[in-house]
Design a protein around this motif. Structure first.
Motif, short mmCIF file in Angstrom:
data_model
loop_
_atom_site.label_atom_id
_atom_site.label_comp_id
_atom_site.label_asym_id
_atom_site.label_seq_id
_atom_site.Cartn_x
_atom_site.Cartn_y
_atom_site.Cartn_z
N HIS A 86 -2.43 1.28 4.65
CA HIS A 86 -3.04 -0.05 4.75
C HIS A 86 -2.68 -0.91 3.54
O HIS A 86 -2.32 -2.09 3.67
N LEU A 87 -2.77 -0.32 2.33
CA LEU A 87 -2.51 -1.09 1.11
C LEU A 87 -1.05 -1.51 0.99
O LEU A 87 -0.75 -2.56 0.41
N THR A 88 -0.15 -0.70 1.54
CA THR A 88 1.28 -1.00 1.40
C THR A 88 1.85 -1.78 2.58
O THR A 88 3.02 -2.18 2.52
N THR A 89 1.05 -2.00 3.64
CA THR A 89 1.58 -2.71 4.82
C THR A 89 0.79 -3.95 5.20
O THR A 89 1.22 -4.70 6.08
N ARG A 90 -0.37 -4.18 4.56
CA ARG A 90 -1.18 -5.34 4.94
C ARG A 90 -0.45 -6.63 4.61
O ARG A 90 0.39 -6.68 3.69
N GLU A 91 -0.77 -7.68 5.31
CA GLU A 91 -0.09 -8.95 5.14
C GLU A 91 -0.49 -9.64 3.84
O GLU A 91 0.35 -10.16 3.11
N ALA A 92 -1.79 -9.66 3.56
CA ALA A 92 -2.29 -10.34 2.36
C ALA A 92 -2.40 -9.36 1.20
O ALA A 92 -2.93 -8.25 1.35
N ASN A 93 -1.90 -9.77 0.04
CA ASN A 93 -2.01 -8.97 -1.18
C ASN A 93 -1.47 -7.55 -0.98
O ASN A 93 -2.12 -6.56 -1.31
N ARG A 94 -0.29 -7.45 -0.44
CA ARG A 94 0.33 -6.13 -0.22
C ARG A 94 0.67 -5.49 -1.56
O ARG A 94 1.21 -6.14 -2.46
N LEU A 95 0.37 -4.20 -1.68
CA LEU A 95 0.62 -3.48 -2.93
C LEU A 95 1.93 -2.72 -2.85
O LEU A 95 2.38 -2.33 -1.77
N THR A 96 2.51 -2.49 -4.01
CA THR A 96 3.69 -1.63 -4.08
C THR A 96 3.24 -0.18 -3.93
O THR A 96 2.05 0.14 -4.10
N PRO A 97 4.15 0.75 -3.63
CA PRO A 97 3.75 2.16 -3.52
C PRO A 97 3.06 2.68 -4.78
O PRO A 97 2.08 3.42 -4.69
N THR A 98 3.55 2.29 -5.95
CA THR A 98 2.92 2.76 -7.20
C THR A 98 1.51 2.21 -7.33
O THR A 98 0.58 2.94 -7.73
N GLN A 99 1.30 0.95 -6.99
CA GLN A 99 -0.04 0.36 -7.06
C GLN A 99 -0.98 1.03 -6.07
O GLN A 99 -2.15 1.29 -6.38
N ALA A 100 -0.48 1.31 -4.88
CA ALA A 100 -1.31 1.97 -3.87
C ALA A 100 -1.68 3.39 -4.31
O ALA A 100 -2.80 3.85 -4.10
N GLN A 101 -0.74 4.11 -4.91
CA GLN A 101 -1.03 5.45 -5.42
C GLN A 101 -2.07 5.40 -6.53
O GLN A 101 -2.93 6.28 -6.63
N THR A 102 -2.02 4.36 -7.35
CA THR A 102 -3.02 4.20 -8.39
C THR A 102 -4.40 3.97 -7.78
O THR A 102 -5.41 4.52 -8.26
#
Length: 477
Positions: free
Chosen positions: A420-436
């Motif tokens: 969800h964090l890496t595929t959402r349209e608004a405020n999409r996170l990078t893989p590293t940010q999502a892992q954090t």
């Protein structure tokens, strides 16, 4: 005091139903305010206004003590040239000075310098004195704001420690008595594990670098050579036999080389080798790529490095077994491993850095302790980009980060959150940010599991959303 606010509201003409609303819901006190108030209340018990404050700047053979009141007025000052273990007489001197100044007792404060703060904490406990610590980072910031210089002396630091303590900008450290002995053992085992992990990684990197220099073909014989017991056994056979002359092992022939590798695999506790890897490595003996002239010297070093690697792996396995046994002793193994994907060793590594989670006031406090809490940047209508603080315990961040990899493979809640964090349209996170973000979630939920003594619930962990349920239904289909 309880009737002052309602009476004031009456005087302002506030209706009774509005007064009730104000008292129950309108105070604006947040959960963070309540946690902070509770923490300050505990600190006030340790730093009562009836106590003088003994600020101590610890060192190896020189200890600076100042006795101050709560306005940071210095009542007494003295330098003791002794080891930390000999500070008992210094504490007695400080207590006498505080009594003569009219104080009921003293609160001892210092920075957590190495092991010396533990020694001081025990000496203070033996004398019935309250003990607190001041973060070195807080001292550093306060030192710069003191007189707009970067002056640093023992005299000034001791007064600064006392001043920060009077302002309750301190904390209650872990106890050093028998009640915390098991957690202390887990912390030391965790520190030893980190040392062995570094040795393990160093050995792997050294072997890879050396082979890339003199025999790069060996690294291509297995997809993940350093995770293959067969590859490691075959390399050990080659290094011990050849001293850099690969033709000697080549003359063995495929069958005898296979038997030698099989014996090495058995010696290492394996059952049987992977024959394709053995045959590819034997075929690589004829490869002349690399700095051939350096092979004798490099193979000599490789033999030592392989031995160091084996030794580090054996010690690492032993330490991890001991860490899990401590987790069993604390009665936490079943609870922490109820989080899908979190292994007993991974949980023990995290708890070795946090200590008893019950000493934290909230789950967010644990995340802040790790330096994984987002740093907000808001002022008026401006909202800046949030970043993690990074100001916490680095080894705790590493332990939580390592736990992410296993959890993302087997934990559907964390995997769904990551997607969800890496595929959402608004405020999409990078893989590293999502892992954090997942690492912070693991710490929060580990806190809830340990403190509430309740097994991990995927529905609660998913915050009642349908993402996890949809993932489960898709998997079942």
């Amino acid at each position: 005091m309880a009737n002052v606010l309602p009476d004031a509201l009456v005087g302002l003409g506030v209706p009774s139903h509005r007064r009730r609303t104000f008292m129950s819901h309108g105070s604006g006190v947040s959960r963070g305010d309540r946690n902070r108030n509770a923490r300050l209340s505990k600190l006030r018990i340790a730093v009562p206004v009836t106590n003088a404050i003994v600020g101590i700047d610890l060192a190896d053979r020189k200890q600076m003590l100042v006795v101050t009141d709560h306005d940071s007025k210095v009542l007494a000052r003295r330098t003791f040239r002794c080891k930390a273990w000999d500070l008992g007489s210094a504490l007695d001197w400080a207590a006498d000075g505080a009594m003569h100044a009219g104080f009921a007792g003293v609160t001892v404060a210092c920075e957590p310098t190495g092991h010396r703060w533990m020694v001081l904490a025990q000496l203070a406990a033996e004398r019935g004195m309250a003990f607190v610590c001041v973060q070195p980072a807080a001292s550093s910031w306060a030192r710069k704001s003191e007189d707009l210089t970067t002056d640093k002396t023992d005299d000034k630091d001791a007064v600064l420690i006392a001043r920060l303590t009077a302002q309750l900008r301190c904390y209650l450290p872990e106890p050093v008595d028998e009640s915390n002995a098991t957690w202390t053992r887990l912390r030391h085992l965790g520190a030893r594990r980190e040392e062995l992990v570094r040795e393990h990684v160093t050995a792997v990197q050294t072997i890879q670098d050396l082979l890339e220099c003199v025999w790069p073909a060996a690294l291509e014989t297995a997809k993940q050579p350093f995770k293959s017991a067969t590859w490691v056994a075959a390399l050990t056979v080659v290094v011990r036999r050849d001293a850099g002359d690969l033709n000697r092992t080549k003359r063995l022939g495929p069958a005898r080389f296979e038997r030698a590798v099989r014996a090495e695999v058995t010696r290492r506790g394996g059952v049987r080798p992977c024959l394709p890897i053995v045959r590819r490595l034997f075929a690589a003996l004829t490869d002349t790529a690399g700095v051939v002239a350096h092979r004798p010297a490099v193979f000599e070093r490789l033999e030592w490095t392989l031995a160091d690697w084996d030794d580090a792996r054996a010690k690492l396995t032993d330490v991890e077994v001991r860490m899990v046994s401590v987790l069993d002793e604390l009665g936490l193994t079943a609870l922490v491993t109820s989080i899908d994907g979190l292994s007993p060793v991974g949980a023990a590594a995290i708890l070795a850095q946090t200590g008893d989670l019950r000493r934290f006031t909230s789950a967010r406090a644990v995340v802040k302790h790790a330096g994984l809490a987002p740093r907000e940047r808001k002022s008026g209508t401006f909202t800046g980009k949030a970043r993690v603080t990074g100001a916490g315990r680095p080894q705790l961040r590493v332990a939580a980060w390592r736990a992410v990899w296993g959890c993302l493979q087997t934990n559907r809640v964390y995997a769904a959150r990551y997607r969800h964090l890496t595929t959402r349209e608004a405020n999409r996170l990078t893989p590293t940010q999502a892992q954090t973000a997942v690492a912070a979630a693991i710490l929060r939920q580990l806190y809830a599991v340990v403190v509430q003594q309740r097994a991990w619930d995927p529905v609660i962990a998913a915050h009642g959303t349908n993402a996890w349920k949809e993932s489960m239904s898709n998997t079942a289909a």
